[in-house]
Design a protein around this motif. Structure first.
Motif, PDB file in Angstrom:
ATOM      1  N   ALA A   1      21.365 -89.799  37.833  1.00  0.00           N
ATOM      2  CA  ALA A   1      22.055 -91.075  37.648  1.00  0.00           C
ATOM      3  C   ALA A   1      21.766 -92.016  38.813  1.00  0.00           C
ATOM      4  O   ALA A   1      21.684 -91.582  39.961  1.00  0.00           O
ATOM      5  CB  ALA A   1      23.559 -90.844  37.530  1.00  0.00           C
TER       6      ALA A   1
ATOM      7  N   ALA B   1      17.992 -96.597  34.420  1.00  0.00           N
ATOM      8  CA  ALA B   1      18.803 -96.312  33.238  1.00  0.00           C
ATOM      9  C   ALA B   1      17.915 -96.236  32.006  1.00  0.00           C
ATOM     10  O   ALA B   1      18.058 -95.344  31.159  1.00  0.00           O
ATOM     11  CB  ALA B   1      19.872 -97.382  33.058  1.00  0.00           C
TER      12      ALA B   1
ATOM     13  N   ILE C   1      16.066 -92.979  31.762  1.00  0.00           N
ATOM     14  CA  ILE C   1      16.900 -91.896  31.231  1.00  0.00           C
ATOM     15  C   ILE C   1      17.033 -92.046  29.713  1.00  0.00           C
ATOM     16  O   ILE C   1      16.895 -91.081  28.959  1.00  0.00           O
ATOM     17  CB  ILE C   1      18.284 -91.899  31.916  1.00  0.00           C
ATOM     18  N   VAL C   2      17.274 -93.297  29.259  1.00  0.00           N
ATOM     19  CA  VAL C   2      17.393 -93.565  27.822  1.00  0.00           C
ATOM     20  C   VAL C   2      16.143 -93.088  27.090  1.00  0.00           C
ATOM     21  O   VAL C   2      16.212 -92.343  26.108  1.00  0.00           O
ATOM     22  CB  VAL C   2      17.595 -95.076  27.569  1.00  0.00           C
TER      23      VAL C   2
ATOM     24  N   ILE D   1      15.776 -89.286  26.946  1.00  0.00           N
ATOM     25  CA  ILE D   1      16.649 -88.650  25.955  1.00  0.00           C
ATOM     26  C   ILE D   1      16.117 -88.900  24.550  1.00  0.00           C
ATOM     27  O   ILE D   1      15.988 -87.969  23.744  1.00  0.00           O
ATOM     28  CB  ILE D   1      18.100 -89.186  26.082  1.00  0.00           C
ATOM     29  N   ILE D   2      15.751 -90.179  24.267  1.00  0.00           N
ATOM     30  CA  ILE D   2      15.327 -90.507  22.902  1.00  0.00           C
ATOM     31  C   ILE D   2      14.043 -89.767  22.530  1.00  0.00           C
ATOM     32  O   ILE D   2      13.937 -89.186  21.451  1.00  0.00           O
ATOM     33  CB  ILE D   2      15.167 -92.030  22.744  1.00  0.00           C
TER      34      ILE D   2
ATOM     35  N   PHE E   1      20.590 -87.566  48.518  1.00  0.00           N
ATOM     36  CA  PHE E   1      20.107 -88.932  48.625  1.00  0.00           C
ATOM     37  C   PHE E   1      19.707 -89.300  50.048  1.00  0.00           C
ATOM     38  O   PHE E   1      19.607 -90.476  50.381  1.00  0.00           O
ATOM     39  CB  PHE E   1      21.135 -89.920  48.075  1.00  0.00           C
TER      40      PHE E   1
ATOM     41  N   MET F   1      29.521 -90.735  43.379  1.00  0.00           N
ATOM     42  CA  MET F   1      28.923 -90.007  42.253  1.00  0.00           C
ATOM     43  C   MET F   1      29.937 -89.442  41.243  1.00  0.00           C
ATOM     44  O   MET F   1      29.707 -89.537  40.046  1.00  0.00           O
ATOM     45  CB  MET F   1      27.983 -88.896  42.746  1.00  0.00           C
TER      46      MET F   1
ATOM     47  N   ILE G   1      30.660 -91.980  38.492  1.00  0.00           N
ATOM     48  CA  ILE G   1      29.587 -92.485  37.634  1.00  0.00           C
ATOM     49  C   ILE G   1      29.837 -92.079  36.174  1.00  0.00           C
ATOM     50  O   ILE G   1      30.107 -90.910  35.894  1.00  0.00           O
ATOM     51  CB  ILE G   1      28.227 -91.924  38.116  1.00  0.00           C
TER      52      ILE G   1
ATOM     53  N   PHE H   1      27.595 -92.725  29.217  1.00  0.00           N
ATOM     54  CA  PHE H   1      26.226 -93.223  29.131  1.00  0.00           C
ATOM     55  C   PHE H   1      25.345 -92.306  28.276  1.00  0.00           C
ATOM     56  O   PHE H   1      24.669 -92.760  27.352  1.00  0.00           O
ATOM     57  CB  PHE H   1      25.649 -93.367  30.539  1.00  0.00           C
TER      58      PHE H   1
ATOM     59  N   VAL I   1      23.638 -93.161  24.555  1.00  0.00           N
ATOM     60  CA  VAL I   1      22.217 -93.099  24.236  1.00  0.00           C
ATOM     61  C   VAL I   1      21.970 -92.161  23.060  1.00  0.00           C
ATOM     62  O   VAL I   1      21.196 -92.461  22.145  1.00  0.00           O
ATOM     63  CB  VAL I   1      21.417 -92.637  25.466  1.00  0.00           C
TER      64      VAL I   1
ATOM     65  N   ALA J   1      20.347 -93.150  19.549  1.00  0.00           N
ATOM     66  CA  ALA J   1      19.155 -92.432  19.093  1.00  0.00           C
ATOM     67  C   ALA J   1      19.373 -91.853  17.698  1.00  0.00           C
ATOM     68  O   ALA J   1      18.443 -91.752  16.900  1.00  0.00           O
ATOM     69  CB  ALA J   1      18.797 -91.322  20.073  1.00  0.00           C
TER      70      ALA J   1
END
Lengths: 159, 261
Positions: A92, A123, A126-127, A130-131, B140, B207, B210, B215, B219, B223
């Protein structure tokens, strides 16, 4: 990258993902596998980052974890989300969000724009990851695992 | 199947679906689970429509004339949280129902158990969030001191987050307040302890806030072609992330103007 750095990264990503698994209330029997997937995605990310850049590295890290969680979900008969979500958090764009906010309030518009755009790109990586991997049909894996585990009723879901 | 059984099957399915949605499952999973359950209960004519915050179920008895004897349930699911353990439990239940190991009585009992299933102890969750914060700070690029501080800050603001999450406060405000607090603590550490990297501490500590579940589910919904649900969840993720950014940003703005950092 030397061996010690990699070993420390493995341990830290393992600990981080395990921590998230508990925060998301994942049952104990899945936590080890969740953490393992978190380690794989992070290692793919840091090994690829120097050569292909962080956006592409995030994409490949995502691909690796989505693929592995789909296969493991069949083997372990649990929803894909349980394995996927704790592990993908390591990718992330937390730091990019922070730097965007930081430069935004310190009036450094150029840097804020750069990091804002980076957040968006990460972002999107990541999208896409996944797709792309979700779109791969996996009937063979399901059949294979069904054959191996024929004494059980049905295989898991491949979503 | 007679009308009474149909009603019961629909009620059980609606309850299952609302547990799944409340725990943060994606739409395809909810609809698949409900389909399996309805079919296993022997309901032949039924329709299911699910979006992120609602389930619409209707079924009719086999012998009912066209347009008669329908039973419909609408379930509102106002707030999603992330409890992946419950999704796993419901998944096991739906497998057992499909395999014929569990009838309607058994299913009602199991659902009761799932609804009352305990989360991890609060201190275990807090510790987990703290350890995750510290580990992320290191990943990080923070030093071990940064990681330790991030863990301590993660622990302290997560107490507030768990309390605020139970209230009806908007997500923007909840995350804004938490972001504000964590930035405040980080700046304090930065001033008191020499050699601390402020950015690495804050990055590690944010973190746990988040919106990963929202999210990723968004997605996966998009999809799978569930655009409405995907959009709802994406907005949810954006609002949460904005809340964090505003909270942290405003705090840093104030301290920059005061020339503290």
């Amino acid at each position: 990258m030397d061996l010690q750095t990699i070993a420390l990264n493995v341990i830290m990503s393992l600990v981080a993902t395990a921590g998230f698994s508990i925060a998301f209330n994942i049952p104990k029997r899945h936590i080890f596998f969740c953490s393992l997937l978190g380690v794989v995605s992070w290692i793919v990310y840091i090994l690829l980052r120097p050569s292909v850049g962080e956006v592409a590295a995030t994409f490949f890290g995502t691909c690796a974890i989505v693929l592995m969680s789909r296969i493991l979900a069949v083997v372990r008969k649990c929803p894909v989300a349980v394995l996927l979500i704790p592990g993908i958090i390591t990718l992330a764009p937390g730091s990019a969000i922070y730097y965007t906010a930081y430069y935004f309030v310190t009036n450094d518009t150029q840097s804020a724009g750069r990091y804002g755009f980076l957040t968006l790109k990460l972002a999107l990586a990541i999208v896409l990851g996944i797709i792309v991997v979700t779109a791969i049909p996996m009937p063979h894996v399901k059949k294979l695992i069904n054959r191996i585990k024929s004494e059980h009723n049905g295989a898991g879901d491949l979503r | 199947m007679n009308g009474k059984e149909i009603k019961r099957a629909v009620d059980i399915s609606a309850r299952t679906g609302s547990i799944l949605l409340r725990s943060g499952a994606d739409i395809t999973r909810v609809e698949d689970t409900l389909n399996h359950m309805m079919r296993s209960f022997g309901v032949k004519k039924y329709d299911i429509f699910t979006i992120t915050n609602g389930i619409f179920l209707s079924a009719s008895a086999d012998d009912a004339p066209e347009g008669m004897g329908d039973y419909t349930r609408i379930c509102e699911v106002p707030k999603n949280s992330s409890d992946l353990g419950k999704i796993d439990l419901v998944n096991t239940l739906s497998r057992d129902i499909e395999a014929g190991k569990c009838d309607m009585d058994g299913a009602e009992k199991r659902l009761e158990e799932i609804e009352n299933s305990k989360k991890y102890n609060v201190f275990v969750s807090l510790g987990a969030a703290a350890v995750a914060s510290g580990a992320f700070s290191y990943l990080f690029g923070g030093s071990f001191v940064d990681a330790l501080l991030a863990a301590l800050i993660g622990f302290s603001y997560y107490i507030l987050f768990i309390q605020l999450d139970k209230t009806k406060l908007s997500k923007l405000l909840t995350n804004g307040i938490c972001g504000c607090l964590l930035a405040l603590l980080s700046v304090a550490c930065f001033r008191l302890i020499p050699g601390v990297n402020l950015d690495k501490v804050i990055i590690g500590a944010i973190m746990p806030l988040i919106p990963g579940v929202a999210f990723v589910n968004s997605v996966r919904d998009i999809a799978a072609g569930d655009y409405i649900s995907g959009t709802i969840r994406m907005i949810d993720a954006i609002v949460t992330a904005s809340g964090i950014a505003i909270g942290v940003g405003v705090t840093i703005l104030v301290f920059t103007r005061l020339s503290v950092i």
